[in-house]
Write a protein that holds these residues in place. Structure first.
Motif, PDB file in Angstrom:
ATOM      1  N   ASP A   1       1.018  -1.297  -0.056  1.00  0.00           N
ATOM      2  CA  ASP A   1      -0.212   0.174   0.000  1.00  0.00           C
ATOM      3  C   ASP A   1       1.214   1.238   0.230  1.00  0.00           C
ATOM      4  OD1 ASP A   1      -2.117  -1.649  -0.031  1.00  0.00           O
ATOM      5  OD2 ASP A   1      -1.995  -1.844   2.307  1.00  0.00           O
TER       6      ASP A   1
ATOM      7  N   ASP B   1       1.029   4.491  -2.830  1.00  0.00           N
ATOM      8  CA  ASP B   1       0.525   5.699  -2.645  1.00  0.00           C
ATOM      9  C   ASP B   1       1.928   6.980  -2.626  1.00  0.00           C
ATOM     10  OD1 ASP B   1      -1.459   4.767  -1.614  1.00  0.00           O
ATOM     11  OD2 ASP B   1      -0.552   5.250   1.201  1.00  0.00           O
ATOM     12  N   TRP B   2       2.723   5.617  -2.905  1.00  0.00           N
ATOM     13  CA  TRP B   2       4.372   6.717  -3.014  1.00  0.00           C
ATOM     14  C   TRP B   2       4.307   7.325  -4.894  1.00  0.00           C
ATOM     15  CZ3 TRP B   2       7.752   3.643  -0.011  1.00  0.00           C
ATOM     16  CH2 TRP B   2       7.872   4.042   1.590  1.00  0.00           C
TER      17      TRP B   2
ATOM     18  N   GLU C   1       1.786   9.792  -5.576  1.00  0.00           N
ATOM     19  CA  GLU C   1       2.394  11.224  -5.267  1.00  0.00           C
ATOM     20  C   GLU C   1       3.018  11.288  -6.578  1.00  0.00           C
ATOM     21  OE1 GLU C   1       4.122  13.907  -1.927  1.00  0.00           O
ATOM     22  OE2 GLU C   1       3.336  11.466  -1.983  1.00  0.00           O
TER      23      GLU C   1
ATOM     24  N   TYR D   1       7.668   5.144   7.029  1.00  0.00           N
ATOM     25  CA  TYR D   1       6.369   5.772   5.776  1.00  0.00           C
ATOM     26  C   TYR D   1       6.699   6.917   5.763  1.00  0.00           C
ATOM     27  CZ  TYR D   1       2.732   6.356   3.119  1.00  0.00           C
ATOM     28  OH  TYR D   1       2.128   7.577   2.415  1.00  0.00           O
TER      29      TYR D   1
ATOM     30  N   THR E   1       8.753   9.388   1.949  1.00  0.00           N
ATOM     31  CA  THR E   1       7.450   9.687   2.072  1.00  0.00           C
ATOM     32  C   THR E   1       8.609  11.074   1.542  1.00  0.00           C
ATOM     33  OG1 THR E   1       5.568   9.114   2.409  1.00  0.00           O
ATOM     34  CG2 THR E   1       5.320  10.854   1.714  1.00  0.00           C
TER      35      THR E   1
END
Length: 709
Positions: free
Chosen positions: A549, A553-554, A557, A587, A591
């Motif tokens: 997950d 997400d990374w 983005e 995380y 990020t």
């Protein structure tokens, strides 16, 4: 012996494996029953032990016979005759008389030496005169100082030369001085010697065999030799060394070993060491009686005191063997049987002297012989029982006790046959010092067993200390972990409160600015601030997530930002779905590192294409992100270092905080490669998940993810 020991160990191992197989097949372990194969092996072992005992006994008897033969004065003098002037006087005129001078007018007889009164003077008590005639002209060296050597005169001797008293070994009236174990050297004054017809008279006082408890102390006279003083003294010293000195030295050694055994018994609380110490000290006292010759005590009292020592020594020997056998003989060593055995052993210590006194002074010898046979039977039965137990339990003492059985059998056999008059023993006896050597061998074995037990106990103590240290360290670590967990729980609660405040207050205001502002720049900055705030709130709440997950997400983005900047992005994910847990801290920091790297690509690289590769190494519990662009690279104008400018320092610092690393490779015209390696922090996740996910519907599934299920 080493080969025998190795064979014994291998046989014991085979027998142990056979026993375990038998127990597994049908005979429960620990039962009394034994298989026929086990019984046959046990009887075979006992047979081998008895064969060893017989061989040892035969060797002991042969050595004793040869030693006695070689140590006889006649043999020694005959061997010395070719090289010296010592002559043996083998015949004398013997007359019974207590007179102070040789009784010329009384009848006598020609007596060959050695003379045992039990054979030549049965039942006689008093003194016997022995007259030897010799001529100095027949001696090889009449001009030298001459001397007489009396090997043994029991119980005491007085020497006259041509009517003049030269030597007296001690009291010649009852009770006689007890010199049965001593030799005598008497120099002959030159002025008393005549050229012809010299008369050497020996007055020997002693007791008949029926009034002593051992044949060695019955009246008698061994061979007498005459020669130069120096050579006679050499003969005396040789005889004295083997008959007295060796026994006394060994007795002293036994006394030391006995005291040492008593000390060990006191420290270790071991009964069998106590009995062994008393046994060795008792034997040393019996040999020490040779030091005492002139005791003003009636003969019957001394004989009873000497004989009665055998009763407690037999009891000590029996108790030692039974105690040394250990728990295998528990039925004998405890309860009613132990009390019965103790009663029998100590009762005979009282009955022995009482029975001797009750039989009277004229029957001391026959009474002592009966008791000696009884003591010998007790020892044989006890040693045989010990051999049975040692063989059944495959103890290494089996062979030592088998040899000891042979030694004891030989010694007791020699002594009993001698006491019965079946053999004549004059000179050096192996039995005088073989028993102390046997005690010494057993003592060495006991010390070895004690040293091995002490070494084992020391190893166990050290192991226990290490275990205590390990447990103490584990308790300390658990306490620290509990304390840290408590602090973490408090910090987690505070972080959640701050996150809630940021989300409810600052987040709402930023969201209002995003939707109400007419200025695009302000709206964009508010949106970016809102994203940063949400990321910070996520880090504060500490909620973990699955690595797949996070990668999704990374990717979303990064592709969105690069696409808005007109840069083509190629994202390469692993083929498999990675369900490894990822902590919120990792995380958030990852990020931010990715955002900084993408910002550098957009603002400074001038690249048109970016490749981002994600690799997960489950065996090492880490993952790698590689960001590669085709831009102009990072210039080297800042001291030639890549970690200055463009946020490189913050990226590396964040990676270091996560116990990872961030490597940058770049050059003008060759683009830039950023390699980020970070751990998955599974251990951290296992501690965080129970508290952070306990209230969520997916708490159980996330715990399974954290455990790697």
């Amino acid at each position: 012996m080493s080969k025998l020991h190795r064979w014994w160990q291998s046989w014991a191992q085979r027998s142990s494996s056979a026993d375990s197989d038998t127990d597994g097949e049908g005979v429960p372990s620990g039962t009394v029953g034994r298989s026929p194969a086990q019984v046959r092996r046990l009887w075979l072992l006992l047979g081998l032990g008895l064969v060893l005992a017989v061989v040892v006994a035969y060797v002991m008897v042969a050595i004793n016979r040869e030693t006695v033969r070689l140590s006889r004065p006649s043999t020694i003098v005959a061997a010395m005759a070719a090289e010296s002037s010592v002559q043996s006087l083998n015949q004398a005129w013997a007359v019974r008389s207590n007179a102070s001078q040789f009784p010329v007018g009384q009848p006598g007889h020609l007596q060959s030496l050695p003379d045992e009164w039990a054979r030549s003077q049965p039942g006689y008590q008093g003194a016997v005169w022995y007259r030897f005639n010799f001529d100095t002209s027949k001696l090889p060296a009449p001009d030298q100082v001459m001397a007489v050597h009396v090997e043994r005169a029991c119980s005491n001797v007085e020497v006259h030369l041509n009517g003049q008293l030269l030597y007296r070994g001690g009291r010649m009236s009852e009770p006689y001085a007890r010199n049965c174990y001593r030799s005598h050297v008497i120099p002959l004054p030159t002025f008393l010697l005549r050229a012809n017809d010299n008369q050497l008279d020996l007055k020997v006082g002693g007791y008949p065999i029926n009034r002593v408890t051992a044949r060695q102390r019955a009246g008698g006279l061994a061979a007498v030799s005459i020669g130069p003083l120096q050579e006679v003294r050499e003969l005396y010293e040789q005889q004295e060394f083997w008959t007295t000195t060796v026994s006394q030295v060994l007795g002293g050694i036994l006394a030391v070993l006995g005291v040492f055994a008593l000390g060990l018994a006191w420290v270790r609380r071991l009964d069998y060491l106590l009995y062994f110490g008393l046994l060795t000290i008792g034997w040393s006292l019996m040999t020490g009686r040779m030091w005492l010759s002139d005791v003003a005590v009636p003969n019957a009292g001394v004989e009873v005191l000497i004989a009665m020592m055998f009763a407690p020594m037999t009891a000590f020997a029996v108790k030692f063997l039974l105690g040394y056998a250990g728990q295998s003989m528990g039925a004998v060593n405890r309860g009613a049987r132990k009390r019965q055995l103790n009663a029998v052993l100590w009762a005979q210590c009282v009955l022995f002297p009482i029975s001797l006194l009750a039989m009277g002074t004229d029957r001391l010898f026959i009474g002592a012989r009966i008791w000696y046979v009884l003591f010998a039977i007790e020892l044989f039965v006890t040693i045989g029982f010990f051999l049975w137990v040692a063989g059944k339990n495959r103890r290494t003492e089996f062979w030592l006790m088998s040899a000891a059985l042979g030694v004891v059998a030989a010694v007791l056999g020699i002594e009993l046959t001698f006491q019965s008059g079946l053999v004549k023993l004059w000179g050096v006896h192996v039995t005088h010092f073989v028993m102390p050597l046997l005690y010494a061998a057993v003592a060495v074995r006991l010390i070895q067993v004690y040293a091995r037990a002490l070494q084992t106990a020391e190893g166990a103590r050290k192991q226990l200390e290490r275990r205590v240290q390990e447990i103490s360290g584990e308790i300390e670590r658990n306490f620290n972990q509990i304390a840290e967990l408590r602090v973490e729980q408090i910090a987690e609660k505070e972080r959640k409160r701050i996150a809630a405040d940021l989300h409810d207050d600052l987040g709402a205001k930023l969201l209002t600015i995003v939707h109400t502002s007419d200025n695009d720049r302000i709206s964009t900055l508010a949106r970016e601030a809102l994203e940063e705030m949400r990321l910070s709130v996520r880090g504060l709440t500490g909620k973990p997530m699955v690595l797949s997950d996070a990668l999704a997400d990374w990717r979303a983005e990064v592709v969105s930002r690069l696409g808005q900047a007109g840069i083509e992005c190629e994202w390469r994910n692993p083929n498999d779905i990675i369900e490894e847990p990822l902590s919120s801290r990792t995380y958030v920091q990852t990020t931010r590192i990715l955002r900084e790297a993408v910002s550098n690509v957009i603002k400074h690289s001038g690249a048109s294409h970016v490749v981002i590769s994600a690799e997960v190494h489950l065996e090492h519990h880490d993952f790698v992100l590689v960001i590669q662009d085709n831009g102009k690279g990072i210039p080297m104008e800042l001291d030639g270092r890549l970690d200055r400018g463009h946020g490189m320092t913050s990226m590396k610092h964040r990676a270091k905080q996560l116990s990872g690393q961030c490597l940058v490779e770049s050059g003008p015209g060759f683009g830039t490669v950023i390699r980020l390696t970070l751990p998955l922090e599974i251990a951290t996740m296992q501690q965080v998940l129970p508290t952070s996910l306990s209230g969520s519907p997916g708490a159980a599934s996330m715990r399974n993810i954290a455990r790697g299920h």
